[in-house]
Design an enzyme around this catalytic site. Structure first.
Site, PDB file in Angstrom:
ATOM      1  N   HIS A 170     -14.122  -3.013   7.591  1.00 50.52           N
ATOM      2  CA  HIS A 170     -13.640  -1.657   7.906  1.00 50.52           C
ATOM      3  C   HIS A 170     -13.500  -1.624   9.438  1.00 50.52           C
ATOM      4  O   HIS A 170     -14.278  -0.992  10.151  1.00 50.52           O
ATOM      5  CB  HIS A 170     -14.656  -0.636   7.398  1.00 50.52           C
ATOM      6  CG  HIS A 170     -14.159   0.775   7.362  1.00 50.52           C
ATOM      7  ND1 HIS A 170     -12.986   1.195   7.970  1.00 50.52           N
ATOM      8  CD2 HIS A 170     -14.696   1.897   6.792  1.00 50.52           C
ATOM      9  CE1 HIS A 170     -12.834   2.493   7.749  1.00 50.52           C
ATOM     10  NE2 HIS A 170     -13.850   2.945   7.051  1.00 50.52           N
ATOM     11  N   LYS A 191       0.713   3.991 -13.886  1.00 46.26           N
ATOM     12  CA  LYS A 191       1.602   3.467 -14.951  1.00 46.26           C
ATOM     13  C   LYS A 191       1.599   1.947 -14.967  1.00 46.26           C
ATOM     14  O   LYS A 191       2.396   1.313 -15.650  1.00 46.26           O
ATOM     15  CB  LYS A 191       3.037   3.960 -14.722  1.00 46.26           C
ATOM     16  CG  LYS A 191       3.188   5.466 -14.689  1.00 46.26           C
ATOM     17  CD  LYS A 191       4.647   5.818 -14.345  1.00 46.26           C
ATOM     18  CE  LYS A 191       4.746   7.198 -13.745  1.00 46.26           C
ATOM     19  NZ  LYS A 191       6.040   7.415 -13.070  1.00 46.26           N
ATOM     20  N   ARG A 202     -12.719  11.000   6.038  1.00 48.34           N
ATOM     21  CA  ARG A 202     -12.574  10.739   7.467  1.00 48.34           C
ATOM     22  C   ARG A 202     -11.417   9.791   7.781  1.00 48.34           C
ATOM     23  O   ARG A 202     -10.570  10.079   8.629  1.00 48.34           O
ATOM     24  CB  ARG A 202     -13.876  10.106   8.038  1.00 48.34           C
ATOM     25  CG  ARG A 202     -14.969  11.074   8.341  1.00 48.34           C
ATOM     26  CD  ARG A 202     -16.313  10.440   8.050  1.00 48.34           C
ATOM     27  NE  ARG A 202     -16.421  10.242   6.620  1.00 48.34           N
ATOM     28  CZ  ARG A 202     -16.927  11.160   5.801  1.00 48.34           C
ATOM     29  NH1 ARG A 202     -17.450  12.229   6.290  1.00 48.34           N
ATOM     30  NH2 ARG A 202     -16.941  10.979   4.497  1.00 48.34           N
ATOM     31  N   THR A 203     -11.408   8.626   7.147  1.00 51.84           N
ATOM     32  CA  THR A 203     -10.456   7.588   7.542  1.00 51.84           C
ATOM     33  C   THR A 203      -9.015   8.033   7.292  1.00 51.84           C
ATOM     34  O   THR A 203      -8.145   7.882   8.145  1.00 51.84           O
ATOM     35  CB  THR A 203     -10.758   6.277   6.789  1.00 51.84           C
ATOM     36  OG1 THR A 203     -12.159   6.022   6.890  1.00 51.84           O
ATOM     37  CG2 THR A 203      -9.999   5.109   7.370  1.00 51.84           C
ATOM     38  N   ARG A 229      -6.339   1.292   2.239  1.00 54.53           N
ATOM     39  CA  ARG A 229      -7.733   1.207   1.753  1.00 54.53           C
ATOM     40  C   ARG A 229      -7.672   0.785   0.300  1.00 54.53           C
ATOM     41  O   ARG A 229      -6.891   1.337  -0.495  1.00 54.53           O
ATOM     42  CB  ARG A 229      -8.445   2.551   1.867  1.00 54.53           C
ATOM     43  CG  ARG A 229      -9.798   2.518   1.122  1.00 54.53           C
ATOM     44  CD  ARG A 229     -10.692   3.647   1.430  1.00 54.53           C
ATOM     45  NE  ARG A 229     -11.208   3.558   2.786  1.00 54.53           N
ATOM     46  CZ  ARG A 229     -12.178   4.344   3.244  1.00 54.53           C
ATOM     47  NH1 ARG A 229     -12.742   5.228   2.456  1.00 54.53           N
ATOM     48  NH2 ARG A 229     -12.605   4.220   4.488  1.00 54.53           N
TER      49      ARG A 229
HETATM   50  N1   CP Z   1     -16.463   6.304   7.167  1.00 56.48           N
HETATM   51  C1   CP Z   1     -15.549   6.348   6.201  1.00 56.48           C
HETATM   52  O1   CP Z   1     -14.861   5.363   5.904  1.00 56.48           O
HETATM   53  O2   CP Z   1     -15.462   7.567   5.577  1.00 56.48           O
HETATM   54  P1   CP Z   1     -14.396   7.919   4.452  1.00 56.48           P
HETATM   55  O3   CP Z   1     -14.753   7.097   3.234  1.00 56.48           O
HETATM   56  O4   CP Z   1     -14.533   9.396   4.206  1.00 56.48           O
HETATM   57  O5   CP Z   1     -13.051   7.550   4.966  1.00 56.48           O
END
Ligand code: CP
Length: 303
Positions: free
Chosen positions: A136, A86, A58-59, A108
């Site tokens: 998040h 590496k 999603r993100t 992320r």
């Molecule tokens: N909600 C969320 O962060 O989903 P993903 O890990 O798929 O990005």
């Protein structure tokens, strides 16, 4: 440091109600533009780099869709197929991505604090797309936006956050965001997965999921994060589902207009029964759809 300056979005902690409502206003505008097929191209000529050191559906896709809708060029990076394999460090990686022309880095990373660290090493903007168990912020903002668009205000509403709170960056970011917007937040979960100190952050910890559900106008079911548990913190998934999952029986006891939320990915049959995940109260895909407009507003504010 302001976690939501025009330059960076690192956390919802410290964001003011004004910051959040301003962002919601822009998200509403972007949602209208997307629906009409005429998105505002306010990042034309800018470069957004999506740097994902952890898996995501999603993100990552949502930030990519948001950046492209705003007219930005997008660089996608997957740590597993990069020179990280590496031995290249995080800081060297982001400096190289900035040298390639990135104006905004969407990061992320499994380490809590990674986005904050990176923001001190580059001149471009940094958006935290999830760092360890810490934060998040874009998920919390899209969750709160989903409720705000449905209710008009979060004042006087009760949101229950249920499940693996200990490992949940979504829970932490939501707690700050929801309370700033005037919602009451109640929390429930297995005692091993509810950290101490939540009351200090404005949440009320309830002794059982049933007590939390009874009061809720919205229920946020959290994913059980097995990948972050060093040892088993509950006996079996079936036992978790019985004691702490949103079963069909429990969902039938919710307030008539209550909504069921989940940040995804859902462990069907563990924290959420499949019939509830697909049931009439769920707004899970609405959250995902709203995420694009909210992330457009975030990128625009950083760009
Ligand atoms: N909600 C969320 O962060 O989903 P993903 O890990 O798929 O990005």
């Amino acid at each position: 440091m302001n976690p939501f300056s025009p330059r960076n979005l690192l956390s919802t902690e410290g964001m003011s109600r004004h910051d959040i409502e301003l962002l919601f206003g822009r998200a509403r505008l972007h949602a209208r533009g997307l629906r009409a097929g005429t998105p505002l191209r306010s990042l034309a000529g800018r470069v957004v780099a999506n740097l994902f050191f952890e898996n995501s559906t999603r993100t990552r896709l949502s930030f990519e869709r948001a950046a492209k809708a705003l007219g930005a060029d997008v660089l996608n990076f997957n740590a597993a197929t990069s020179s990280v394999s590496k031995g290249e460090s995080l800081v060297d990686t982001v400096r190289n991505v900035e040298a390639l022309g990135a104006n905004i880095i969407v990061l992320r990373h499994p380490a809590s604090g990674a986005a904050h660290l990176v923001s001190g090493k580059v001149r471009c903007s940094v958006v935290n797309a999830g760092d360890g168990t810490h934060a998040h912020p874009s998920q919390a903002l899209l969750d709160a936006y989903t409720l705000h668009e449905r209710w008009g205000t979060l004042e006087g509403k009760t949101v229950a956050i249920v499940g693996d709170v200990l490992h949940s960056r979504v829970a932490r970011s939501n707690l700050y965001c929801l309370t700033t917007l005037g919602a009451r937040v109640v929390v429930a979960g297995p005692p091993t997965l509810v950290p101490v100190g939540l009351e200090g952050l404005g949440a009320k910890v309830l002794p059982s999921i049933d007590a939390a559900l009874e009061e809720a106008d919205a229920v946020m079911m959290l994913r059980v994060q097995l990948e972050r548990q060093k040892e088993s913190m509950f006996p079996t998934p079936a036992e978790y589902a019985r004691a702490f999952g949103l079963t069909l029986g429990r969902a039938r006891g919710l307030k008539p207009d209550a909504v069921v939320m989940h940040p995804g990915p859902v462990n069907r049959g563990v924290e959420l029964a499949p019939e509830v995940a697909d049931g009439p109260a769920n707004v899970i895909l609405e959250q995902v759809a709203n995420g694009v407009a909210v992330r457009m507003a975030i990128l625009e504010s950083c760009g």
